[in-house]
Motif scaffolding. Structure first.
Motif, PDB file in Angstrom:
ATOM      1  N   MET A 268      31.421  72.258  34.033  1.00  0.00           N
ATOM      2  CA  MET A 268      31.121  70.833  33.912  1.00  0.00           C
ATOM      3  C   MET A 268      32.124  70.147  32.969  1.00  0.00           C
ATOM      4  O   MET A 268      32.442  70.660  31.911  1.00  0.00           O
ATOM      5  CB  MET A 268      29.716  70.650  33.336  1.00  0.00           C
ATOM      6  CG  MET A 268      29.312  69.211  33.201  1.00  0.00           C
ATOM      7  SD  MET A 268      27.686  68.981  32.449  1.00  0.00           S
ATOM      8  CE  MET A 268      27.889  69.676  30.828  1.00  0.00           C
ATOM      9  N   LYS A 269      32.619  68.983  33.413  1.00  0.00           N
ATOM     10  CA  LYS A 269      33.515  68.205  32.557  1.00  0.00           C
ATOM     11  C   LYS A 269      32.797  66.935  32.112  1.00  0.00           C
ATOM     12  O   LYS A 269      31.959  66.396  32.847  1.00  0.00           O
ATOM     13  CB  LYS A 269      34.766  67.818  33.329  1.00  0.00           C
ATOM     14  CG  LYS A 269      35.692  68.981  33.607  1.00  0.00           C
ATOM     15  CD  LYS A 269      36.973  68.478  34.225  1.00  0.00           C
ATOM     16  CE  LYS A 269      37.898  69.651  34.525  1.00  0.00           C
ATOM     17  NZ  LYS A 269      39.135  69.235  35.150  1.00  0.00           N
ATOM     18  N   ILE A 270      33.170  66.451  30.961  1.00  0.00           N
ATOM     19  CA  ILE A 270      32.599  65.199  30.458  1.00  0.00           C
ATOM     20  C   ILE A 270      33.729  64.215  30.207  1.00  0.00           C
ATOM     21  O   ILE A 270      34.712  64.547  29.539  1.00  0.00           O
ATOM     22  CB  ILE A 270      31.776  65.468  29.176  1.00  0.00           C
ATOM     23  CG1 ILE A 270      30.480  66.155  29.582  1.00  0.00           C
ATOM     24  CG2 ILE A 270      31.499  64.183  28.420  1.00  0.00           C
ATOM     25  CD1 ILE A 270      29.611  66.585  28.459  1.00  0.00           C
ATOM     26  N   ARG A 271      33.594  63.034  30.797  1.00  0.00           N
ATOM     27  CA  ARG A 271      34.645  62.005  30.665  1.00  0.00           C
ATOM     28  C   ARG A 271      34.113  60.887  29.773  1.00  0.00           C
ATOM     29  O   ARG A 271      33.065  60.292  30.073  1.00  0.00           O
ATOM     30  CB  ARG A 271      34.969  61.451  32.052  1.00  0.00           C
ATOM     31  CG  ARG A 271      35.929  60.267  32.047  1.00  0.00           C
ATOM     32  CD  ARG A 271      36.064  59.715  33.444  1.00  0.00           C
ATOM     33  NE  ARG A 271      36.864  60.607  34.265  1.00  0.00           N
ATOM     34  CZ  ARG A 271      38.178  60.453  34.476  1.00  0.00           C
ATOM     35  NH1 ARG A 271      38.814  59.415  33.955  1.00  0.00           N
ATOM     36  NH2 ARG A 271      38.836  61.296  35.215  1.00  0.00           N
TER      37      ARG A 271
ATOM     38  N   THR B  12      40.701  57.280  27.224  1.00  0.00           N
ATOM     39  CA  THR B  12      39.764  58.126  27.967  1.00  0.00           C
ATOM     40  C   THR B  12      40.024  59.574  27.576  1.00  0.00           C
ATOM     41  O   THR B  12      41.182  59.972  27.370  1.00  0.00           O
ATOM     42  CB  THR B  12      39.980  57.935  29.486  1.00  0.00           C
ATOM     43  OG1 THR B  12      39.803  56.548  29.781  1.00  0.00           O
ATOM     44  CG2 THR B  12      38.993  58.751  30.308  1.00  0.00           C
TER      45      THR B  12
ATOM     46  N   ILE C 278      38.767  63.701  28.469  1.00  0.00           N
ATOM     47  CA  ILE C 278      37.977  64.591  29.336  1.00  0.00           C
ATOM     48  C   ILE C 278      37.802  65.921  28.610  1.00  0.00           C
ATOM     49  O   ILE C 278      38.792  66.521  28.155  1.00  0.00           O
ATOM     50  CB  ILE C 278      38.667  64.776  30.695  1.00  0.00           C
ATOM     51  CG1 ILE C 278      38.805  63.404  31.373  1.00  0.00           C
ATOM     52  CG2 ILE C 278      37.876  65.735  31.588  1.00  0.00           C
ATOM     53  CD1 ILE C 278      39.794  63.359  32.487  1.00  0.00           C
TER      54      ILE C 278
ATOM     55  N   GLU D 160      36.066  69.859  28.429  1.00  0.00           N
ATOM     56  CA  GLU D 160      35.468  70.978  29.177  1.00  0.00           C
ATOM     57  C   GLU D 160      35.343  72.165  28.218  1.00  0.00           C
ATOM     58  O   GLU D 160      36.310  72.524  27.531  1.00  0.00           O
ATOM     59  CB  GLU D 160      36.379  71.355  30.354  1.00  0.00           C
ATOM     60  CG  GLU D 160      35.762  72.385  31.267  1.00  0.00           C
ATOM     61  CD  GLU D 160      36.623  72.632  32.514  1.00  0.00           C
ATOM     62  OE1 GLU D 160      37.858  72.434  32.446  1.00  0.00           O
ATOM     63  OE2 GLU D 160      36.053  73.037  33.534  1.00  0.00           O
TER      64      GLU D 160
ATOM     65  N   CYS E 209      29.996  57.452  29.030  1.00  0.00           N
ATOM     66  CA  CYS E 209      30.068  58.902  29.112  1.00  0.00           C
ATOM     67  C   CYS E 209      29.584  59.341  30.495  1.00  0.00           C
ATOM     68  O   CYS E 209      28.475  58.989  30.896  1.00  0.00           O
ATOM     69  CB  CYS E 209      29.157  59.458  28.016  1.00  0.00           C
ATOM     70  SG  CYS E 209      29.007  61.237  28.058  1.00  0.00           S
ATOM     71  N   ASP E 210      30.435  60.022  31.233  1.00  0.00           N
ATOM     72  CA  ASP E 210      30.065  60.462  32.586  1.00  0.00           C
ATOM     73  C   ASP E 210      30.267  61.961  32.718  1.00  0.00           C
ATOM     74  O   ASP E 210      31.221  62.520  32.191  1.00  0.00           O
ATOM     75  CB  ASP E 210      30.945  59.765  33.631  1.00  0.00           C
ATOM     76  CG  ASP E 210      30.677  58.271  33.637  1.00  0.00           C
ATOM     77  OD1 ASP E 210      29.552  57.887  33.979  1.00  0.00           O
ATOM     78  OD2 ASP E 210      31.595  57.499  33.264  1.00  0.00           O
ATOM     79  N   TYR E 211      29.381  62.570  33.480  1.00  0.00           N
ATOM     80  CA  TYR E 211      29.497  64.006  33.755  1.00  0.00           C
ATOM     81  C   TYR E 211      30.211  64.182  35.093  1.00  0.00           C
ATOM     82  O   TYR E 211      29.920  63.474  36.052  1.00  0.00           O
ATOM     83  CB  TYR E 211      28.103  64.649  33.819  1.00  0.00           C
ATOM     84  CG  TYR E 211      27.368  64.605  32.489  1.00  0.00           C
ATOM     85  CD1 TYR E 211      27.403  65.702  31.634  1.00  0.00           C
ATOM     86  CD2 TYR E 211      26.658  63.481  32.091  1.00  0.00           C
ATOM     87  CE1 TYR E 211      26.750  65.668  30.398  1.00  0.00           C
ATOM     88  CE2 TYR E 211      26.006  63.430  30.867  1.00  0.00           C
ATOM     89  CZ  TYR E 211      26.063  64.530  30.030  1.00  0.00           C
ATOM     90  OH  TYR E 211      25.407  64.492  28.817  1.00  0.00           O
ATOM     91  N   GLU E 212      31.183  65.107  35.159  1.00  0.00           N
ATOM     92  CA  GLU E 212      31.930  65.310  36.425  1.00  0.00           C
ATOM     93  C   GLU E 212      31.610  66.670  36.999  1.00  0.00           C
ATOM     94  O   GLU E 212      31.471  67.632  36.241  1.00  0.00           O
ATOM     95  CB  GLU E 212      33.428  65.226  36.164  1.00  0.00           C
ATOM     96  CG  GLU E 212      33.851  63.836  35.716  1.00  0.00           C
ATOM     97  CD  GLU E 212      35.378  63.718  35.579  1.00  0.00           C
ATOM     98  OE1 GLU E 212      36.053  64.745  35.490  1.00  0.00           O
ATOM     99  OE2 GLU E 212      35.840  62.577  35.569  1.00  0.00           O
TER     100      GLU E 212
END
Ligand code: HSE
Length: 297
Positions: free
Chosen positions: A1-4, A30, A32, A34, A294-297
């Motif tokens: 999971m990555k967090i942006r 920005t 990112i 991990e 904050c978004d989860y990728e």
């Protein structure tokens, strides 16, 4: 999971609100993140920052300790729009992103007050980190080791013409030139100007901004550190369409407020300032109303 995580640039002080007031702008860094089993890497930042001293990494480590995140290593990718060491809060974007990432990995990325407390502890003052966290215009009060921040709605008709010089100015140097004490008259002047500036921004009282942004606490001591400062500020003051101007944060960038309807503002300001702006970047920004995302990728 990555967090942006996307964090807005900020402009602190607004003239008289030294270490107190700040606003978030529509220019972003920005990051990112991990988690890994062991290795830690930083990419996208200038090479001298890609090591253990990296501010985002340090903030991540402190955030992880505070929120109880256990991890092996972390990869951090940086995508920067906010120029460094220019008084536009680029360090705050790193601090906020690092802490938010740690909190996000334990599902607590919206704990903005707790994130503010730690970010202020790391930065030393809340005026840049608060708007980077909450968006809009913020005023912050320090009490004991806590921070009380008020997020103030501002009329959406203002635009922020940001004048960014080709040279940098370290915040450390820019704070070193300030006196340890000031006179009662200067203190009263600053309190009254900040009250006027904030009330004018809330109410859309354009006539209060030029006077409201006047400062006696830091700008008079910092001007000589910035080539062309006095001439540029005088010219902005003389432009009837410029509602007010101030030194952004510790400088060296300068900020001029205009109305949205003043669509020729940037062109006019560039013409008025001519060669004084050789090598400077002039960009028109709006108020960011959200603070970090904050978004989860
Ligand atoms: N309030 C701070 C200063 C902002 O003017 O030094 C920059 O960190």
């Amino acid at each position: 999971m990555k967090i942006r995580i996307k964090v807005p640039a900020t402009s602190a002080n607004l003239g008289p609100g030294f270490d107190v007031a700040g606003l978030a702008l529509t220019l972003y860094n920005t990051f990112i993140f991990e988690l890994t089993d062991g290795t830690t890497t930083i990419t996208g930042a200038p090479e001298q920052f890609c090591n253990e001293d990296n501010l985002t990494l340090q903030a991540f480590r402190k955030g992880a300790e505070r929120c109880g995140l256990e991890y092996g290593g972390v990869n951090i990718e940086c995508i920067s729009e906010v120029p460094h060491t220019r008084g536009l809060g680029s360090s705050s974007t790193c601090i906020v992103a690092g802490i938010v990432a740690a909190y996000a990995f334990v599902g607590r990325s919206e704990e903005r007050q707790e994130i503010l407390d730690l970010a202020t502890e790391i930065e030393g003052h809340p005026d840049n980190v608060a708007p980077a966290i909450f968006g809009g215009l913020t005023v912050s009060v320090m009490y004991s080791d806590k921070v009380k921040t008020l997020n103030i709605p501002v009329h959406n008709e203002y635009r922020f013409v940001t004048l960014i010089p080709p040279f940098t100015l370290s915040t450390e140097l820019s704070r070193k030139v300030l006196p340890q004490t000031i006179s009662r008259q200067d203190a009263i002047a600053n309190v009254s100007h900040l009250a006027l500036a904030v009330a004018s921004l809330i109410n859309g009282y354009d006539e209060g901004l030029k006077l409201g942004f006047k400062d006696r606490l830091h700008q008079p001591y910092r001007g000589h550190l910035i080539k062309g400062y006095h001439e540029i500020m005088r010219t902005l003051d003389d432009d009837p369409m410029v509602l007010g101007s101030y030194l952004s944060g510790a400088g060296p960038s300068l900020m001029a407020l205009i109305k949205a309807e003043d669509t020729m503002g940037v062109v006019r300001i560039k013409e008025e300032l001519g060669t004084l702006l050789d090598g400077w970047q002039v960009i028109k920004l709006e108020l960011d109303q959200r603070g970090y995302t904050c978004d989860y990728e």
